[in-house]
Design a protein around this motif. Structure first.
Motif, PDB file in Angstrom:
ATOM      1  N   PRO A  50      -1.978   6.707 -12.324  1.00  0.00           N
ATOM      2  CA  PRO A  50      -2.166   5.427 -13.022  1.00  0.00           C
ATOM      3  C   PRO A  50      -1.487   4.248 -12.323  1.00  0.00           C
ATOM      4  CG  PRO A  50      -0.419   6.657 -14.080  1.00  0.00           C
ATOM      5  CD  PRO A  50      -0.900   7.507 -12.921  1.00  0.00           C
ATOM      6  N   HIS A  51      -1.057   4.444 -11.079  1.00  0.00           N
ATOM      7  CA  HIS A  51      -0.342   3.351 -10.410  1.00  0.00           C
ATOM      8  C   HIS A  51      -0.573   3.382  -8.896  1.00  0.00           C
ATOM      9  CE1 HIS A  51       3.481   0.695 -10.412  1.00  0.00           C
ATOM     10  NE2 HIS A  51       2.732   0.424  -9.368  1.00  0.00           N
ATOM     11  N   VAL A  52      -1.644   2.715  -8.461  1.00  0.00           N
ATOM     12  CA  VAL A  52      -1.906   2.619  -7.025  1.00  0.00           C
ATOM     13  C   VAL A  52      -2.291   1.183  -6.660  1.00  0.00           C
ATOM     14  CG1 VAL A  52      -2.716   5.021  -6.909  1.00  0.00           C
ATOM     15  CG2 VAL A  52      -4.366   3.188  -7.172  1.00  0.00           C
ATOM     16  N   HIS A  53      -2.025   0.850  -5.412  1.00  0.00           N
ATOM     17  CA  HIS A  53      -2.425  -0.448  -4.860  1.00  0.00           C
ATOM     18  C   HIS A  53      -3.377  -0.135  -3.719  1.00  0.00           C
ATOM     19  CE1 HIS A  53       1.070  -2.583  -6.787  1.00  0.00           C
ATOM     20  NE2 HIS A  53       1.588  -1.370  -6.723  1.00  0.00           N
ATOM     21  N   MET A  54      -4.679  -0.259  -3.987  1.00  0.00           N
ATOM     22  CA  MET A  54      -5.634   0.176  -2.957  1.00  0.00           C
ATOM     23  C   MET A  54      -5.984  -0.905  -1.955  1.00  0.00           C
ATOM     24  SD  MET A  54      -8.078   2.971  -4.674  1.00  0.00           S
ATOM     25  CE  MET A  54      -8.404   2.184  -6.223  1.00  0.00           C
ATOM     26  N   ARG A  55      -5.530  -2.151  -2.244  1.00  0.00           N
ATOM     27  CA  ARG A  55      -5.776  -3.262  -1.291  1.00  0.00           C
ATOM     28  C   ARG A  55      -7.250  -3.664  -1.256  1.00  0.00           C
ATOM     29  NH1 ARG A  55      -0.604  -3.915  -2.006  1.00  0.00           N
ATOM     30  NH2 ARG A  55       0.769  -2.650  -0.712  1.00  0.00           N
ATOM     31  N   ASP A  56      -7.866  -3.654  -0.063  1.00  0.00           N
ATOM     32  CA  ASP A  56      -9.232  -4.147   0.120  1.00  0.00           C
ATOM     33  C   ASP A  56      -9.274  -5.662  -0.142  1.00  0.00           C
ATOM     34  OD1 ASP A  56     -12.151  -4.346   0.257  1.00  0.00           O
ATOM     35  OD2 ASP A  56     -12.118  -2.185  -0.027  1.00  0.00           O
ATOM     36  N   LEU A  57     -10.465  -6.201  -0.356  1.00  0.00           N
ATOM     37  CA  LEU A  57     -10.670  -7.634  -0.577  1.00  0.00           C
ATOM     38  C   LEU A  57      -9.934  -8.431   0.515  1.00  0.00           C
ATOM     39  CD1 LEU A  57     -10.402  -7.466  -4.477  1.00  0.00           C
ATOM     40  CD2 LEU A  57     -12.399  -7.111  -3.020  1.00  0.00           C
ATOM     41  N   GLU A  58      -8.993  -9.300   0.153  1.00  0.00           N
ATOM     42  CA  GLU A  58      -8.335 -10.086   1.215  1.00  0.00           C
ATOM     43  C   GLU A  58      -7.302  -9.282   2.011  1.00  0.00           C
ATOM     44  OE1 GLU A  58      -6.968 -13.846  -0.474  1.00  0.00           O
ATOM     45  OE2 GLU A  58      -8.862 -13.988  -1.563  1.00  0.00           O
ATOM     46  N   TRP A  59      -7.029  -8.083   1.583  1.00  0.00           N
ATOM     47  CA  TRP A  59      -6.078  -7.224   2.305  1.00  0.00           C
ATOM     48  C   TRP A  59      -6.752  -5.955   2.836  1.00  0.00           C
ATOM     49  CZ3 TRP A  59      -0.806  -7.281  -0.841  1.00  0.00           C
ATOM     50  CH2 TRP A  59      -0.141  -8.484  -0.552  1.00  0.00           C
ATOM     51  N   ALA A  60      -8.030  -6.093   3.218  1.00  0.00           N
ATOM     52  CA  ALA A  60      -8.764  -4.932   3.732  1.00  0.00           C
ATOM     53  C   ALA A  60      -8.201  -4.437   5.063  1.00  0.00           C
ATOM     54  CB  ALA A  60     -10.249  -5.270   3.858  1.00  0.00           C
ATOM     55  N   HIS A  61      -7.404  -5.265   5.739  1.00  0.00           N
ATOM     56  CA  HIS A  61      -6.795  -4.780   6.994  1.00  0.00           C
ATOM     57  C   HIS A  61      -5.729  -3.713   6.707  1.00  0.00           C
ATOM     58  CE1 HIS A  61      -3.731  -7.607   5.674  1.00  0.00           C
ATOM     59  NE2 HIS A  61      -2.901  -7.016   6.497  1.00  0.00           N
ATOM     60  N   LYS A  62      -5.175  -3.718   5.481  1.00  0.00           N
ATOM     61  CA  LYS A  62      -4.177  -2.690   5.132  1.00  0.00           C
ATOM     62  C   LYS A  62      -4.875  -1.397   4.724  1.00  0.00           C
ATOM     63  CE  LYS A  62      -0.945  -6.021   2.973  1.00  0.00           C
ATOM     64  NZ  LYS A  62       0.347  -6.099   3.684  1.00  0.00           N
ATOM     65  N   ALA A  63      -5.933  -1.530   3.921  1.00  0.00           N
ATOM     66  CA  ALA A  63      -6.627  -0.362   3.380  1.00  0.00           C
ATOM     67  C   ALA A  63      -7.842  -0.841   2.605  1.00  0.00           C
ATOM     68  CB  ALA A  63      -5.692   0.416   2.449  1.00  0.00           C
ATOM     69  N   THR A  64      -8.757   0.086   2.290  1.00  0.00           N
ATOM     70  CA  THR A  64      -9.953  -0.292   1.522  1.00  0.00           C
ATOM     71  C   THR A  64     -10.145   0.685   0.360  1.00  0.00           C
ATOM     72  OG1 THR A  64     -11.413   1.120   2.813  1.00  0.00           O
ATOM     73  CG2 THR A  64     -11.117  -1.143   3.609  1.00  0.00           C
TER      74      THR A  64
END
Ligand code: DOR
Ligand code: ZN
Length: 360
Positions: free
Chosen positions: A13-27
């Motif tokens: 129940p607690h993840v930061h998947m990034r993507d969008l403007e931070w797709a360079h970190k992860a998608t």
């Protein structure tokens, strides 16, 4: 023959998947694949990645991207904004898994330090879906005052100190509608580990003293802790090793094996592992996985955490080199095998918003 443990519907129940403007970190594609490799049925994404998930357009953008890319089931939180986004709740709350209020500083721009503003969000958020809070030290007491007043279920994320655990133990004894999450990094690492981890050991809440870590394990033993959540927060190695390293560590693929290690060391039972990684989150978020949604894990043979075998886009782990127990052999979602221990078996877009029940 190896003994495989069957876990019904694992939820992080607690993840930061990034993507969008931070797709360079992860998608969403890369991190939901990491979730399957970690044994998960469903992951709930936090709202602090830009554009922050506080408005209807931002919700629509995140929802469309997850729908297109996810290989596991998913949910996402609405972020409470300092400027006030409560008027949006009637439209966006039904799509979300909960509200997230950041009450202490961390990665991103969401932060509410004014108790009156926090209260407006507590008032406006509809009953029925949890409010998840980032609250450290005495901020825990400030949030408990709101729970006492509004009686809305509040999930305390990544609790990391003895003071917080003791405060929440008392709050549970008082009968307040709360739940408590802890992370594997606060269970297995302490501030001294920063000596060898360097900035890879930087996250919020920070690593604490051995006495704090021991208090978290005591909370796991007596049931104060409901959920082990990864707080999966990928940043690139380059960013972590820069002069301004961001806070956060990945964890989707190491949480189950680290809790398997706890079983191996007899700190917890297998039943407790299932509660902490699946059943308690199902209860708190009122989710009932399909009977054919489950994970088969091999708990008995040792395995090594190695950078080269991680699927998360960031490609590193603060737990590298640890000997752990819990090799994911199969993941099934709604009767379809989605992971076989090596490969992802479904196409992007297979995952569904787990908070929307059929017919809703
Ligand atoms: O270390 C952290 N990283 N803590 C948080 O609360 C946010 C997260 C992130 O998004 O990087
Ligand atoms: Zn977080």
């Amino acid at each position: 023959m190896t003994n495989l443990l069957r876990i019904p519907g694992m939820i992080d129940p607690h993840v930061h998947m990034r993507d969008l403007e931070w797709a360079h970190k992860a998608t969403f594609a890369s991190e939901t694949a990491a979730a399957l490799a970690g044994g998960y049925w469903m992951v709930m994404d936090m709202p602090n990645t830009p554009p922050v998930t506080t408005t209807r357009p931002a919700v629509e953008q995140k929802r469309a991207a997850m729908q297109a890319q996810a290989v596991c089931d998913w949910g996402f939180y609405i972020g409470a904004s300092q400027d006030g986004n409560e008027a949006e709740y009637p439209y966006i709350a039904p799509l979300a898994c909960g509200l997230k209020i950041y009450n202490n500083a961390t990665t991103g721009t969401l932060l509410i330090e004014d108790q009156a503003v926090r209260e407006r969000h507590y008032q406006a958020w509809p009953h029925g879906k949890p409010i998840a809070v980032h609250a450290e030290d005495e901020t825990v007491d400030e949030i408990l005052a709101l729970v006492r007043q509004y009686r809305k279920h509040t999930h305390f994320c990544h609790i990391s100190t003895q003071y917080e655990i003791e405060t929440l133990r008392a709050a549970k004894a008082e009968g307040l509608p709360i739940s408590v999450g802890v992370t594997p990094h606060h269970l297995y690492l302490v501030e001294d580990d920063i000596k060898h981890l360097g900035t890879l050991g930087h996250m919020k809440p920070t690593l604490k003293r051995p006495a704090d870590r021991d208090a978290l394990w005591a909370g796991i033993a007596d049931g104060v802790v409901d959920v082990v959540e990864s707080d999966h927060a990928p940043h690139t190695l380059e960013e972590k090793q820069s002069s301004k390293p961001p806070y956060g560590v990945p964890g989707l693929e190491t949480t189950l094996p680290l809790m398997g290690l706890a079983v191996h060391e007899k700190r917890i039972t297998v039943e407790r592992l299932i509660d902490l990684l699946a059943l308690n989150a199902q209860r708190i978020w009122r989710l009932t996985p399909d009977a054919a949604t489950y994970t088969l894990v091999e708990l008995e043979s040792p395995d090594l955490i190695e950078r080269s075998r991680l699927r998360s886009r960031c490609g590193w782990s603060p737990f590298e080199g640890m000997k752990v127990y819990g090799k994911v052999r199969e993941v099934w979602i709604r009767g379809t095998q989605v992971y076989d221990g090596e490969a992802i078996l479904v196409a992007q877009g297979f995952g569904r918003n787990g908070m929307i029940r059929d017919g809703e």
